[in-house]
Design a protein around this motif. Sequence first.
Motif, PDB file in Angstrom:
ATOM      1  N   ARG A 184       0.840  -1.216   0.000  1.00 16.41           N
ATOM      2  CA  ARG A 184       0.000   0.000   0.000  1.00 16.41           C
ATOM      3  C   ARG A 184       0.868   1.257   0.000  1.00 16.41           C
ATOM      4  N   ASP A 185       1.921   1.248   0.817  1.00 20.85           N
ATOM      5  CA  ASP A 185       2.826   2.394   0.868  1.00 20.85           C
ATOM      6  C   ASP A 185       3.525   2.616  -0.470  1.00 20.85           C
ATOM      7  N   LEU A 186       4.002   1.528  -1.071  1.00 18.81           N
ATOM      8  CA  LEU A 186       4.681   1.641  -2.367  1.00 18.81           C
ATOM      9  C   LEU A 186       3.722   2.072  -3.466  1.00 18.81           C
ATOM     10  N   GLU A 187       2.470   1.611  -3.393  1.00 17.30           N
ATOM     11  CA  GLU A 187       1.472   2.032  -4.373  1.00 17.30           C
ATOM     12  C   GLU A 187       1.234   3.537  -4.281  1.00 17.30           C
ATOM     13  N   ALA A 188       1.166   4.061  -3.057  1.00 16.26           N
ATOM     14  CA  ALA A 188       0.997   5.504  -2.865  1.00 16.26           C
ATOM     15  C   ALA A 188       2.206   6.264  -3.424  1.00 16.26           C
ATOM     16  N   GLN A 189       3.415   5.726  -3.183  1.00 15.54           N
ATOM     17  CA  GLN A 189       4.618   6.361  -3.737  1.00 15.54           C
ATOM     18  C   GLN A 189       4.582   6.347  -5.258  1.00 15.54           C
ATOM     19  N   ALA A 190       4.180   5.221  -5.838  1.00 19.01           N
ATOM     20  CA  ALA A 190       4.114   5.103  -7.303  1.00 19.01           C
ATOM     21  C   ALA A 190       3.133   6.125  -7.874  1.00 19.01           C
ATOM     22  N   GLU A 191       2.001   6.292  -7.205  1.00 22.26           N
ATOM     23  CA  GLU A 191       1.018   7.280  -7.660  1.00 22.26           C
ATOM     24  C   GLU A 191       1.591   8.693  -7.601  1.00 22.26           C
ATOM     25  N   GLN A 192       2.340   8.997  -6.536  1.00 21.03           N
ATOM     26  CA  GLN A 192       2.960  10.322  -6.420  1.00 21.03           C
ATOM     27  C   GLN A 192       3.974  10.560  -7.537  1.00 21.03           C
ATOM     28  N   TRP A 193       4.802   9.535  -7.833  1.00 18.90           N
ATOM     29  CA  TRP A 193       5.800   9.690  -8.898  1.00 18.90           C
ATOM     30  C   TRP A 193       5.119   9.823 -10.256  1.00 18.90           C
ATOM     31  N   THR A 194       4.032   9.078 -10.466  1.00 16.18           N
ATOM     32  CA  THR A 194       3.298   9.183 -11.731  1.00 16.18           C
ATOM     33  C   THR A 194       2.697  10.575 -11.878  1.00 16.18           C
ATOM     34  N   LYS A 195       2.131  11.100 -10.804  1.00 13.43           N
ATOM     35  CA  LYS A 195       1.556  12.455 -10.845  1.00 13.43           C
ATOM     36  C   LYS A 195       2.652  13.482 -11.118  1.00 13.43           C
ATOM     37  N   ARG A 196       3.787  13.321 -10.435  1.00 13.78           N
ATOM     38  CA  ARG A 196       4.897  14.259 -10.643  1.00 13.78           C
ATOM     39  C   ARG A 196       5.391  14.206 -12.087  1.00 13.78           C
ATOM     40  N   ALA A 197       5.486  13.017 -12.662  1.00 15.48           N
ATOM     41  CA  ALA A 197       5.908  12.888 -14.062  1.00 15.48           C
ATOM     42  C   ALA A 197       4.905  13.571 -14.982  1.00 15.48           C
ATOM     43  N   GLY A 198       3.614  13.411 -14.698  1.00 16.72           N
ATOM     44  CA  GLY A 198       2.586  14.073 -15.498  1.00 16.72           C
ATOM     45  C   GLY A 198       2.690  15.586 -15.407  1.00 16.72           C
ATOM     46  N   ASP A 199       2.970  16.100 -14.212  1.00 13.14           N
ATOM     47  CA  ASP A 199       3.132  17.549 -14.038  1.00 13.14           C
ATOM     48  C   ASP A 199       4.329  18.061 -14.837  1.00 13.14           C
ATOM     49  N   ILE A 200       5.427  17.332 -14.802  1.00 15.25           N
ATOM     50  CA  ILE A 200       6.627  17.757 -15.531  1.00 15.25           C
ATOM     51  C   ILE A 200       6.365  17.712 -17.033  1.00 15.25           C
ATOM     52  N   LYS A 201       5.688  16.659 -17.505  1.00 10.50           N
ATOM     53  CA  LYS A 201       5.365  16.575 -18.934  1.00 10.50           C
ATOM     54  C   LYS A 201       4.461  17.729 -19.351  1.00 10.50           C
ATOM     55  N   ALA A 202       3.524  18.101 -18.513  1.00 14.47           N
ATOM     56  CA  ALA A 202       2.647  19.230 -18.810  1.00 14.47           C
ATOM     57  C   ALA A 202       3.450  20.524 -18.864  1.00 14.47           C
ATOM     58  N   ASP A 203       4.383  20.707 -17.939  1.00 11.47           N
ATOM     59  CA  ASP A 203       5.256  21.894 -17.958  1.00 11.47           C
ATOM     60  C   ASP A 203       6.102  21.920 -19.217  1.00 11.47           C
ATOM     61  N   LEU A 204       6.636  20.756 -19.606  1.00 17.01           N
ATOM     62  CA  LEU A 204       7.439  20.679 -20.837  1.00 17.01           C
ATOM     63  C   LEU A 204       6.615  21.080 -22.053  1.00 17.01           C
ATOM     64  N   LYS A 205       5.411  20.546 -22.126  1.00 17.98           N
ATOM     65  CA  LYS A 205       4.535  20.854 -23.252  1.00 17.98           C
ATOM     66  C   LYS A 205       4.198  22.339 -23.279  1.00 17.98           C
ATOM     67  N   LEU A 206       3.915  22.900 -22.115  1.00 19.42           N
ATOM     68  CA  LEU A 206       3.585  24.323 -22.026  1.00 19.42           C
ATOM     69  C   LEU A 206       4.767  25.177 -22.477  1.00 19.42           C
ATOM     70  N   MET A 207       5.961  24.813 -22.033  1.00 18.52           N
ATOM     71  CA  MET A 207       7.162  25.580 -22.417  1.00 18.52           C
ATOM     72  C   MET A 207       7.430  25.473 -23.926  1.00 18.52           C
ATOM     73  N   LEU A 208       7.273  24.278 -24.469  1.00 15.17           N
ATOM     74  CA  LEU A 208       7.510  24.094 -25.910  1.00 15.17           C
ATOM     75  C   LEU A 208       6.473  24.854 -26.738  1.00 15.17           C
ATOM     76  N   GLU A 209       5.232  24.855 -26.290  1.00 18.87           N
ATOM     77  CA  GLU A 209       4.183  25.610 -26.993  1.00 18.87           C
ATOM     78  C   GLU A 209       4.444  27.107 -26.914  1.00 18.87           C
ATOM     79  N   ALA A 210       4.948  27.569 -25.767  1.00 22.80           N
ATOM     80  CA  ALA A 210       5.233  28.988 -25.598  1.00 22.80           C
ATOM     81  C   ALA A 210       6.384  29.449 -26.500  1.00 22.80           C
ATOM     82  N   LEU A 211       7.292  28.519 -26.809  1.00 25.56           N
ATOM     83  CA  LEU A 211       8.422  28.865 -27.657  1.00 25.56           C
ATOM     84  C   LEU A 211       8.050  28.961 -29.133  1.00 25.56           C
ATOM     85  N   ARG A 212       6.930  28.385 -29.509  1.00 22.80           N
ATOM     86  CA  ARG A 212       6.521  28.407 -30.920  1.00 22.80           C
ATOM     87  C   ARG A 212       5.946  29.715 -31.311  1.00 22.80           C
TER      88      ARG A 212
END
Length: 125
Positions: free
Chosen positions: A97-125
Amino acid sequence: AHINDQLKVDLERVNRESERVESLRADYHRLKSFLETTRGTVVAEGRPLKTRVDLGRDFFALARVDRPDRVFVAIGFGFHLELTIEEALRFVAKKDRDLEAQAEQWTKRAGDIKADLKLMLEALR
């Protein structure tokens, strides 16, 4: 520059952590399966357990356990605890259960970073 210097490095680090957590979860799932099998057959019949032990680098040795009703479980930071099969199963369930919660946090963090990357790349266009 910020994209390559920070966001991509952060994403790689988050992905490595996510893979590490998933690998640990897989280890605990294997342990749970072993404990359930051991509890259901060997311990119930009161006979010794014969198994193979991984000594590292896929080098195995045959082992015989005269009292398979207790196991040593790695609990972290190099510590091992002697537990009954039932206690070990409860520990594994909590750890999963603890590891599942950690995995969810890392997945959310990866999604946030990907969204930031996409936003930055779109802003550069």
